[in-house]
Scaffold this motif. Structure first.
Motif, short mmCIF file in Angstrom:
data_model
loop_
_atom_site.label_atom_id
_atom_site.label_comp_id
_atom_site.label_asym_id
_atom_site.label_seq_id
_atom_site.Cartn_x
_atom_site.Cartn_y
_atom_site.Cartn_z
N HIS A 5 81.82 106.96 11.59
CA HIS A 5 82.58 106.82 10.34
C HIS A 5 82.17 105.52 9.62
O HIS A 5 81.94 105.51 8.41
CB HIS A 5 84.08 106.83 10.63
CG HIS A 5 84.93 106.69 9.40
ND1 HIS A 5 85.03 107.69 8.46
CD2 HIS A 5 85.68 105.66 8.96
CE1 HIS A 5 85.83 107.29 7.49
NE2 HIS A 5 86.25 106.05 7.78
N ASP A 6 82.06 104.42 10.37
CA ASP A 6 81.65 103.14 9.78
C ASP A 6 80.25 103.23 9.19
O ASP A 6 79.98 102.71 8.12
CB ASP A 6 81.67 102.01 10.83
CG ASP A 6 83.07 101.64 11.28
OD1 ASP A 6 84.02 101.96 10.54
OD2 ASP A 6 83.20 101.02 12.35
N LYS A 7 79.35 103.92 9.91
CA LYS A 7 77.98 104.06 9.44
C LYS A 7 77.92 104.87 8.15
O LYS A 7 77.21 104.53 7.22
CB LYS A 7 77.11 104.70 10.52
CG LYS A 7 75.65 104.74 10.16
CD LYS A 7 74.80 105.26 11.28
CE LYS A 7 73.35 105.27 10.87
NZ LYS A 7 72.48 105.82 11.89
N SER A 8 78.68 105.96 8.07
CA SER A 8 78.66 106.78 6.85
C SER A 8 79.27 106.03 5.68
O SER A 8 78.83 106.17 4.55
CB SER A 8 79.36 108.12 7.08
OG SER A 8 80.74 107.95 7.29
N GLU A 9 80.29 105.20 5.92
CA GLU A 9 80.85 104.37 4.84
C GLU A 9 79.82 103.36 4.37
O GLU A 9 79.69 103.11 3.18
CB GLU A 9 82.12 103.65 5.32
CG GLU A 9 83.33 104.53 5.39
CD GLU A 9 84.57 103.78 5.86
OE1 GLU A 9 84.52 102.54 5.97
OE2 GLU A 9 85.58 104.44 6.12
N GLY A 10 79.07 102.77 5.29
CA GLY A 10 78.03 101.81 4.93
C GLY A 10 76.92 102.46 4.12
O GLY A 10 76.43 101.90 3.15
N THR A 11 76.54 103.68 4.52
CA THR A 11 75.52 104.42 3.78
C THR A 11 76.01 104.75 2.38
O THR A 11 75.28 104.61 1.40
CB THR A 11 75.13 105.70 4.54
OG1 THR A 11 74.62 105.33 5.82
CG2 THR A 11 74.08 106.50 3.78
N ALA A 12 77.27 105.17 2.28
CA ALA A 12 77.83 105.51 0.97
C ALA A 12 77.88 104.28 0.08
O ALA A 12 77.54 104.35 -1.11
CB ALA A 12 79.23 106.11 1.13
N SER A 13 78.27 103.16 0.64
CA SER A 13 78.34 101.92 -0.13
C SER A 13 76.94 101.47 -0.57
O SER A 13 76.74 101.06 -1.71
CB SER A 13 79.00 100.83 0.71
OG SER A 13 79.07 99.63 -0.01
#
Length: 156
Positions: A5-13
């Motif tokens: 979840h943290d990785k996908s948020e970082g990618t989205a950001s």
């Protein structure tokens, strides 16, 4: 350890940040096109004038290297700028095989005007921005630009 979840948020950001940079590039590019066109220039011709304005007189070969274009491309740009009275070509004082390119007085006046427009836009965009925010923008852009140069060198 980062979760998925943290990785996908970082990618989205990161993707959203790149999207903003693309938008900035489009807006600034369009403004630059209009600005130089108002002076009867293309971006390529304006870039050549800008290089001479900042770096002073130089050979055609040095101009090609500075602008990252072929010498033939520089010759075409110079032909047009010389016809408009903005640059002058002369024999190099110490290298008889080289041609030295310089801004003429109208060329210096034009590029000084372009710089004035750039400075006015800078004040409009950043003049009332707190110093810490402006420093953060500059630091972030320096990092992004350095990374883009590194990627470009790897790809070339």
């Amino acid at each position: 350890m980062k979760s998925l979840h943290d990785k996908s948020e970082g990618t989205a950001s990161a993707s959203a940040s790149l999207d903003r940079l693309f938008e900035l590039s489009e807006v600034l590019g369009s403004m630059m096109e209009r600005g130089v066109a108002e002076h009867g220039l293309t971006r390529a011709r304006a870039g050549l004038l800008w290089a001479l304005f900042h770096d002073g007189s130089m050979t055609q070969r040095a101009l090609a290297a500075r602008l990252q274009v072929t010498p033939r491309n520089v010759t075409g740009l110079l032909d047009a700028l010389e016809a408009d009275g903005l640059v002058a070509r002369a024999a190099h004082p110490t290298d008889r095989r080289a041609t030295l390119v310089s801004l003429t007085e109208p060329g210096r006046t034009l590029t000084a005007g372009l710089r004035g427009g750039r400075d006015a836009l800078a004040l409009e965009l950043f003049g009332d921005m707190p110093a810490a925010q402006l420093a953060a923008i500059q630091d972030g852009l320096e990092t992004v630009i350095a990374r883009l140069h590194a990627i470009d060198r790897i790809s070339s």
